[in-house]
Design an enzyme around this catalytic site. Sequence first.
Site, PDB file in Angstrom:
ATOM      1  N   HIS A 156       0.818  -1.228   0.000  1.00 32.71           N
ATOM      2  CA  HIS A 156       0.000   0.000   0.000  1.00 32.71           C
ATOM      3  C   HIS A 156       0.847   1.271   0.000  1.00 32.71           C
ATOM      4  O   HIS A 156       0.710   2.121   0.871  1.00 32.71           O
ATOM      5  CB  HIS A 156      -0.970   0.015   1.199  1.00 32.71           C
ATOM      6  CG  HIS A 156      -1.989  -1.065   1.160  1.00 32.71           C
ATOM      7  ND1 HIS A 156      -3.072  -1.095   2.008  1.00 32.71           N
ATOM      8  CD2 HIS A 156      -2.100  -2.161   0.372  1.00 32.71           C
ATOM      9  CE1 HIS A 156      -3.793  -2.173   1.752  1.00 32.71           C
ATOM     10  NE2 HIS A 156      -3.218  -2.833   0.756  1.00 32.71           N
ATOM     11  N   GLU A 250     -12.611   0.160  -6.437  1.00 31.18           N
ATOM     12  CA  GLU A 250     -13.396   1.344  -6.767  1.00 31.18           C
ATOM     13  C   GLU A 250     -12.835   2.140  -7.941  1.00 31.18           C
ATOM     14  O   GLU A 250     -11.629   2.153  -8.184  1.00 31.18           O
ATOM     15  CB  GLU A 250     -13.416   2.308  -5.574  1.00 31.18           C
ATOM     16  CG  GLU A 250     -13.964   1.748  -4.289  1.00 31.18           C
ATOM     17  CD  GLU A 250     -13.859   2.747  -3.135  1.00 31.18           C
ATOM     18  OE1 GLU A 250     -14.420   2.453  -2.066  1.00 31.18           O
ATOM     19  OE2 GLU A 250     -13.216   3.812  -3.299  1.00 31.18           O
ATOM     20  N   TYR A 260     -13.079  10.258   0.971  1.00 32.78           N
ATOM     21  CA  TYR A 260     -13.565   9.077   0.270  1.00 32.78           C
ATOM     22  C   TYR A 260     -13.800   7.885   1.185  1.00 32.78           C
ATOM     23  O   TYR A 260     -14.071   6.785   0.707  1.00 32.78           O
ATOM     24  CB  TYR A 260     -12.646   8.781  -0.921  1.00 32.78           C
ATOM     25  CG  TYR A 260     -12.866   9.841  -1.977  1.00 32.78           C
ATOM     26  CD1 TYR A 260     -13.750   9.635  -3.012  1.00 32.78           C
ATOM     27  CD2 TYR A 260     -12.293  11.108  -1.846  1.00 32.78           C
ATOM     28  CE1 TYR A 260     -14.025  10.642  -3.932  1.00 32.78           C
ATOM     29  CE2 TYR A 260     -12.569  12.121  -2.767  1.00 32.78           C
ATOM     30  CZ  TYR A 260     -13.443  11.873  -3.795  1.00 32.78           C
ATOM     31  OH  TYR A 260     -13.740  12.880  -4.693  1.00 32.78           O
TER      32      TYR A 260
END
Length: 378
Positions: A156, A250, A260
């Site tokens: 990530h 997404e 978000y």
Amino acid sequence: MKAKLLSSFALLTILVSCFQIVGQKPQEVEDIYLPDGENVQVSVWIDNLEIPWSLVFLPDGRALVSERPGRIRLIENGKLLPEPYMQIDVKHFGEGGLMGLAVHPDFPQKPFIYAMYTYETKDGKIFNRVIRIKDNGKSGTFDKVIIDSILGARFHNGGRIKFGPDKMLYITTGEIFKGELAQDLNSLNGKILRLTPDGEIPKDNPFPNSPIYSYGHRNPQGLAWHPETRDLFESEHGPSGEYGRFGHDEINVIYKGGNYGWPKVIGAPGEKDYIDPIVVWKDATPPSGMTFYRGDLFVATLRSEALIRIKIRKSGDRYKVTRIERWFAFDNRRGKFGRLRDVVEGPDGNLYILTSNRDGRGSPQPGDDKIYKIVFKK
């Protein structure tokens, strides 16, 4: 003691998942599989790359591609040069290493290339930074650090960098599996950042003296601007087990200062404090680099091994997804070319896609990794 720790972790996961808001998918259409694409011819353009991540074309016909172990490679006249354009000392592990590339919007008058990568300090700390590189033709040399001290990790790291129509540099950062960072406006992680080409904070950024443009992101991987509205679109990986959740990858429309939702919400629950995605795939469809081409959004995907074409139209102040096609894929786990990391339009008007089959999660074929050229038949 170990059993106690495991049970405590399990309890925490249950408690957090109870407070997490889960929404449905916002699109009304189902994905359509087109294993051969639609009226296209595909050929190998470049092969024998090692985990290519980002491809950029220069105005003079050259192209640069980043390899995650730390090499920027030069392509001239459709040929990959054997010597690296530049070697960068990176921390290549997991998803970390050399990632995004970008070209100064005023190139070649301002002959600069930008690169984002993971590195390790002498005391063992992991960070990500963006640097600027001076183009010397056959090689590049370090010019300056644009932004530093973005927390890095095995997973990530985000990593996509692109210049927008406003000539500002946009940078995606992941939350390094620490979801709380995505909601923390004092952290650079789990964000989309926006800077000038010199690394300054633009005066019209949404938060005072901050490079943060939007937040609440888990692991944003792709950026693309709509050719007509100039709205920014973003691709983002959903959970892979955190809080007992999976999938929910997404596509978002990014608005200045928008939240978000990660990790407080997933999917599209319609909560007023958060901005819903326009596409949610409940089954894992990890999207990566993307671009608008002939009015449609093309998205490279990893585990699902598809090049996805999304047809979109704007109705009032909202976007409506009218069709989703999975090109070169047989089902949601098998595709013709394997894992796809990026998709870019070339100066010849064709699309180029990068495979990521040597990243430890794919099944390399002879000649991998490759850049494929997609020619649309007339």
